[in-house]
Design a protein around this motif. Structure first.
Motif, mmCIF file in Angstrom:
data_model
loop_
_atom_site.group_PDB
_atom_site.id
_atom_site.type_symbol
_atom_site.label_atom_id
_atom_site.label_comp_id
_atom_site.label_asym_id
_atom_site.label_seq_id
_atom_site.Cartn_x
_atom_site.Cartn_y
_atom_site.Cartn_z
ATOM 1 N N ASN A 251 -1.445 1.485 3.450
ATOM 2 C CA ASN A 251 0.082 1.826 2.993
ATOM 3 C C ASN A 251 0.246 2.604 2.008
ATOM 4 O OD1 ASN A 251 1.319 0.703 5.904
ATOM 5 N ND2 ASN A 251 0.578 -1.231 4.890
ATOM 6 N N GLU A 252 -1.148 3.345 1.329
ATOM 7 C CA GLU A 252 -0.643 4.196 -0.098
ATOM 8 C C GLU A 252 0.129 5.283 0.430
ATOM 9 O OE1 GLU A 252 -4.839 4.870 -0.865
ATOM 10 O OE2 GLU A 252 -5.176 2.961 -1.462
ATOM 11 N N ARG A 253 0.163 5.858 1.578
ATOM 12 C CA ARG A 253 1.171 7.027 1.558
ATOM 13 C C ARG A 253 2.627 6.664 1.730
ATOM 14 N NH1 ARG A 253 2.141 10.300 7.397
ATOM 15 N NH2 ARG A 253 2.653 12.371 6.523
ATOM 16 N N TYR A 254 2.854 5.378 2.103
ATOM 17 C CA TYR A 254 4.074 4.871 2.183
ATOM 18 C C TYR A 254 4.573 4.625 0.369
ATOM 19 C CZ TYR A 254 7.943 1.658 2.354
ATOM 20 O OH TYR A 254 9.271 0.848 2.118
ATOM 21 N N THR A 255 3.756 4.176 -0.263
ATOM 22 C CA THR A 255 3.902 3.622 -1.430
ATOM 23 C C THR A 255 4.034 5.067 -2.371
ATOM 24 O OG1 THR A 255 2.715 1.684 -1.331
ATOM 25 C CG2 THR A 255 2.930 2.564 -3.526
ATOM 26 N N LEU A 256 3.372 6.111 -2.011
ATOM 27 C CA LEU A 256 3.479 7.311 -2.651
ATOM 28 C C LEU A 256 5.109 7.938 -2.398
ATOM 29 C CD1 LEU A 256 -0.064 9.148 -2.170
ATOM 30 C CD2 LEU A 256 1.042 8.285 -4.428
ATOM 31 N N TYR A 257 5.352 7.688 -1.125
ATOM 32 C CA TYR A 257 6.508 8.472 -0.611
ATOM 33 C C TYR A 257 7.508 7.723 -1.594
ATOM 34 C CZ TYR A 257 10.522 9.583 1.984
ATOM 35 O OH TYR A 257 11.879 10.240 2.447
ATOM 36 N N THR A 258 7.666 6.560 -1.643
ATOM 37 C CA THR A 258 8.743 5.665 -1.964
ATOM 38 C C THR A 258 8.775 5.983 -3.621
ATOM 39 O OG1 THR A 258 7.575 3.869 -1.913
ATOM 40 C CG2 THR A 258 9.129 4.339 -0.102
ATOM 41 N N GLN A 259 7.651 5.932 -4.133
ATOM 42 C CA GLN A 259 7.606 5.580 -5.654
ATOM 43 C C GLN A 259 7.197 7.030 -6.354
ATOM 44 O OE1 GLN A 259 8.335 2.976 -7.191
ATOM 45 N NE2 GLN A 259 8.125 1.448 -5.343
ATOM 46 N N TRP A 260 7.101 7.936 -5.558
ATOM 47 C CA TRP A 260 6.656 9.349 -6.113
ATOM 48 C C TRP A 260 7.400 10.569 -5.702
ATOM 49 C CZ3 TRP A 260 2.024 12.428 -4.529
ATOM 50 C CH2 TRP A 260 1.758 13.563 -5.633
#
Length: 897
Positions: A251-260
């Motif tokens: 779920n790194e893509r989701y983290t990148l979207y929400t945090q970056w």
């Protein structure tokens, strides 16, 4: 490195194929409608698999890469099918495992998807070949001291688990023979997805698929270009707007979207370690550089804004604009016509508004800001080197350059260069380009094409200049009131109207030429057959930058250094092509026109760039999804969702760098004319970071991870532009602005001690006798017999009629002296600052040495323990036999002695 690594990429496929044949055999599976019987697994129903699954149908083997194709028998279908069959067989021989999704199960009902999995044996083999560093022990070096002001930046910080997604380890190049040394908790997660897709792409780019016309053909890039496959890409790990329910997905893509990637997070720092982990070091170093550049722009923007505010405050007290606007000074001065036909005499106060606005950018603060930016550029480049050195250490890139140069040959180079030569250093046979007469002819053709396009730019710039010269008369006749000798609009004068329309026309030409030349530059670089990917990018970078440098900056150079400099004087004007009279500057100077030109091109480029980067991919993806959903009752899988996205491309990052470097040129080369340029660049870059992150995370397929230890050749380009910026800004202040003539008048020619600048406008305008015109232009209004023009020449009643006065030579000498003094001061400060700031921080240098020492110590202890273990495993008989053999050798030596 072992025997496999030394032999290089030319025999990798055959060697790995042998290993694969000795094992249980590779898996090639085809999934039909509902389910299939897989070796080693029970019956599996595809409908039970999550649409976000990134695994084979067995749910255990991870999808490392996806190939897609459409079986179209009309367009060389049999030939393409044969290529695919040969290519996929060779992939199986190399040890990869394949699984095919039938077109009946795809969303559009016509696309096949081939899922690729790299098993442990393949990953370990190629990790050693590519010299990939893997963790051996957790880093126990104490962290650096925390910043005492850290609490002040809490608002801008991200959670620790986002900034540091994994612990810090000591690393070493992976070795299959020393697997026990490495920190392997789980074989499925030991290699990150970015490392896995990098390894698979390395195999794909070198896998052969047959011979054509006696030449060996290989590589997925060629198969994509000839239409055999429609796409090749690694998968995103989940949907960007929600987490995957599968616990095995990161779920790194989701983290990148929400945090970056969200614009509302624009004030937050970037999760560089997570970017690097997900996209690879090459993309990570770009965003690190862009973020650092944006941070440094903040200081330049603040100083530039202060200089602008100073000009705004002092605008009403500017004596030059006061005299121009005065009805009894500027209103009584009749200026000579600015063109030979259809131009009237005009009153000086018609340029009142232009002279006021010119003071916003042409004041004492301009000089200070030009010097400041010369020092700022040096600080930016030197501090970036330190930041880059820290990233090299943290991302295990310290020894990467040599590895990249030696190992990563371009597949196109390997295909076209069959001649081999022994390397004097490694004593290994290496591929070498054959320098033939045909190849020299291609190089000559390449450089002739480059010169042709640069000549085309110059021709287009001359065309814009001709436009400026030819339409000024039309604007003058339309916008001037012949009865009052005043412009109809006080804000839009003929000079300003000509400048604005010419700048817009020039911007359109720039965009058209850019679009055409990009294709030519790639074609030329492909013909040169560069050896490595780094060499390919460096050559393409120099061609593109040289072209765009001329394309974007030529019009600014014209306005800054040529317009108004070779005009002549009434009755003896100079003409372009003996037809069009050269342009004159406004009585308040040409700086306001340079500001207009710079603003239109810079702002237009940034707006158009954001439209291209954000809106066009979104529209294109929306349209593709709309067309694809004709079979909506079936599963829209993870690989199909990614297939509908745009391809980032091998040169995607190249264009991002090029865009920022061109912007860097605008804010450094011509910043003396527009102190607000850094502020515009800052606002654009804040948006640029989020736009780039958003499109990369949501609108593009996942790029193949690649390594890079620096920004490459762009660093040298930035250094060159930093040096050139000092020269250009010194010339702008001296020759484009009106500062030096005003200072000379203030200190040498002013007669009013109470108001030293009073009378400057009258002093800077020469007198011409209207009867001296060969053919009187315009219409004579009133009883005036003379007109004024901007120059320092003797009046018609002087014995040196219309020759330059001594004041002209004083001003010229002052300008040359100013250029020399300013350049020397700024260069001395620049070199001193560069000398004072080391490229690598002392702390990082010490940590690199410490890590190398500890890594060698760990490897040494590992070898000692291995040796002891081998000795302990020997039988007593073997030990006794070795002892007897040793004593026998000793007795024989005594007898011989």
């Amino acid at each position: 490195m072992n025997r496999l690594a030394k032999r290089g990429s030319e025999t990798l496929i055959e060697m790995v194929a042998t290993d694969g044949e000795e094992s249980n055999g590779p898996l090639y599976e085809t999934n039909s409608t509902a389910g299939s019987e897989l070796p080693g697994s029970s019956e599996f129903d595809k409908r039970q698999q999550s649409k976000d699954s990134i695994f084979f149908c067995d749910g255990t083997r991870r999808i490392d890469y996806v190939l897609s194709y459409v079986d179209d028998p009309k367009q060389d279908g049999d030939k393409k099918a044969e290529r695919r069959k040969e290519f996929e067989n060779n992939l199986l021989k190399s040890g990869l495992e394949l699984e095919t999704e039938d077109k009946k199960d795809s969303e559009d009902g016509r696309t096949y998807f081939i899922k690729i999995h790299a098993p442990w044996e393949v990953l370990t083999t190629y990790a050693e070949v590519l010299n990939i560093k893997m963790p051996i022990r957790e880093n126990d070096i104490p962290a650096a001291m925390e910043n005492p002001f850290e609490c002040m930046f809490g608002l801008f910080r991200l959670p620790k688990e986002v900034m540091n997604p994994e612990p810090d380890y000591f690393t070493a190049p992976f070795s299959k023979q020393r697997q026990e040394l490495f920190f392997i908790e789980d074989e499925n997660t030991f290699f990150s997805p970015s490392v896995r897709n990098r390894i698979v792409y390395y195999i794909l780019s070198r896998c052969p698929y047959g011979t054509e016309e006696g030449k060996k053909k290989f590589g997925i890039k060629r198969l994509l270009s000839n239409g055999t496959y429609t796409a090749a890409y690694p998968l995103h790990d989940c949907q960007y707007w929600k987490k995957s329910k599968d616990q095995n997905c990161g779920n790194e893509r989701y983290t990148l979207y929400t945090q970056w990637a969200r614009f509302l997070r624009f004030y937050k720092e970037q999760p560089l370690d997570l970017i690097r982990r997900y996209y690879g070091e090459r993309i990570g170093i770009y965003f690190a550089w862009l973020g650092f550049y944006t941070e440094m722009l903040f200081f330049a923007a603040v100083v530039g804004l202060i200089c602008f505010i100073y000009g705004l405050i002092t605008m009403t007290g500017n004596m030059s604009s006061i005299e121009i606007c005065d009805e009894f000074i500027g209103g009584e001065i009749i200026m000579c016509p600015l063109c030979d036909k259809n131009c009237e005499y005009w009153k000086l106060n018609s340029t009142c508004e232009a002279s006021r606005y010119s003071h916003l950018f042409d004041n004492v603060a301009t000089l200070f800001f030009a010097i400041f930016m010369g020092i700022w550029v040096t600080l930016f480049l030197e501090l970036w080197k330190r930041r880059q050195a820290r990233l090299e250490y943290e991302w295990d890139l310290v020894d990467f350059e040599e590895e990249q140069q030696q190992l990563q040959l371009r597949p196109e180079y390997e295909a076209k260069c069959t001649q081999k030569k022994k390397n004097p250093v490694t004593q290994e046979l290496e591929l070498e380009r054959k320098w033939t007469l045909d190849f020299y002819g291609k190089l000559f053709l390449c450089w002739m094409a480059i010169l042709f396009w640069i000549s085309l730019i110059i021709a287009s710039m001359i065309a814009v200049i001709v436009y400026r010269l030819s339409v000024y008369a039309a604007f003058a006749s339309l916008m001037e009131d012949t009865e009052t000798l005043q412009p109809i609009s006080s804000l839009l004068t003929p000079q300003l109207a000509t400048s604005v329309t010419a700048s817009c026309l020039n911007f359109v030409i720039i965009m058209i030429l850019n679009f055409l030349y990009e294709k030519i530059a790639v074609w030329i670089t492909d013909m040169e057959i560069p050896r490595t990917h780094l060499e390919y990018e460096n050559r393409l970078t120099m061609k593109m930058f040289l072209f765009q440098f001329v394309n974007y900056y030529s019009s600014c150079f014209y306005v800054a250094f040529f317009k108004g400099k070779f005009v002549g004087y009434p009755g003896a004007y100079t003409y372009m092509f003996n037809k069009w009279r050269n342009e004159e500057c406004d009585p308040a100077g040409c700086l306001i026109e340079l500001t207009t030109q710079l603003t239109i091109i810079m702002a237009g480029k940034q707006i158009w760039g954001n439209i291209q980067e954000a809106i066009l991919p979104w529209v294109w993806n929306w349209w593709r999804r709309r067309r694809a959903r004709t079979n909506s009752e079936k599963l829209y899988s993870r690989w199909e969702q990614d297939h509908a996205l745009q391809c980032f491309g091998a040169l995607g990052l190249f264009y991002e760098y090029l865009e920022m470097v061109i912007q860097f040129g605008f804010i450094t080369l011509f910043v003396a004319s527009f102190p607000l340029a850094p502020l515009l660049a800052l606002m654009n870059n804040i948006l640029e970071i989020r736009v780039d992150s958003w499109k990369l995370t949501t609108q593009y397929r996942r790029p193949v991870a690649a390594k890079a230890h620096s920004i490459g050749v762009w660093q040298e380009i930035l250094n060159g532009m930093a040096v050139l910026s000092v020269v250009t800004n010194a010339f702008i202040v001296a020759f484009t602005s009106d500062m030096i003539p005003r200072l000379v008048y203030y200190y040498a020619y002013s007669t009013d001690q109470n108001s030293p600048m009073s009378g400057y406008i009258n002093n800077s305008l020469s007198v011409f006798l209207i009867s001296d015109f060969p053919k009187e232009p315009g219409a004579s209004l009133g009883a005036f017999t003379t007109c004024r023009y901007r120059d320092y020449r003797y009046p018609p009643d002087h014995e040196k009629k219309y020759l330059h006065t001594m004041q002209f030579w004083h001003i010229l000498a002052a300008k040359m002296a100013f250029i020399i003094i300013m350049e020397h001061i700024v260069f001395i400060v620049k070199f001193f600052v560069a000398w004072m700031i080391p490229d690598v921080p002392a702390e990082v240098r010490a940590r690199i040495k410490r890590e190398k020492f500890l890594t060698i110590q760990i490897l040494h202890e590992y070898e000692l323990n291995k040796l002891k273990e081998n000795l302990c495993n020997r039988t007593d008989y073997q030990v006794e036999k070795e002892v007897i053999a040793t004593e026998g050798k000793r007795e024989l030596a005594q007898v011989m002695g």
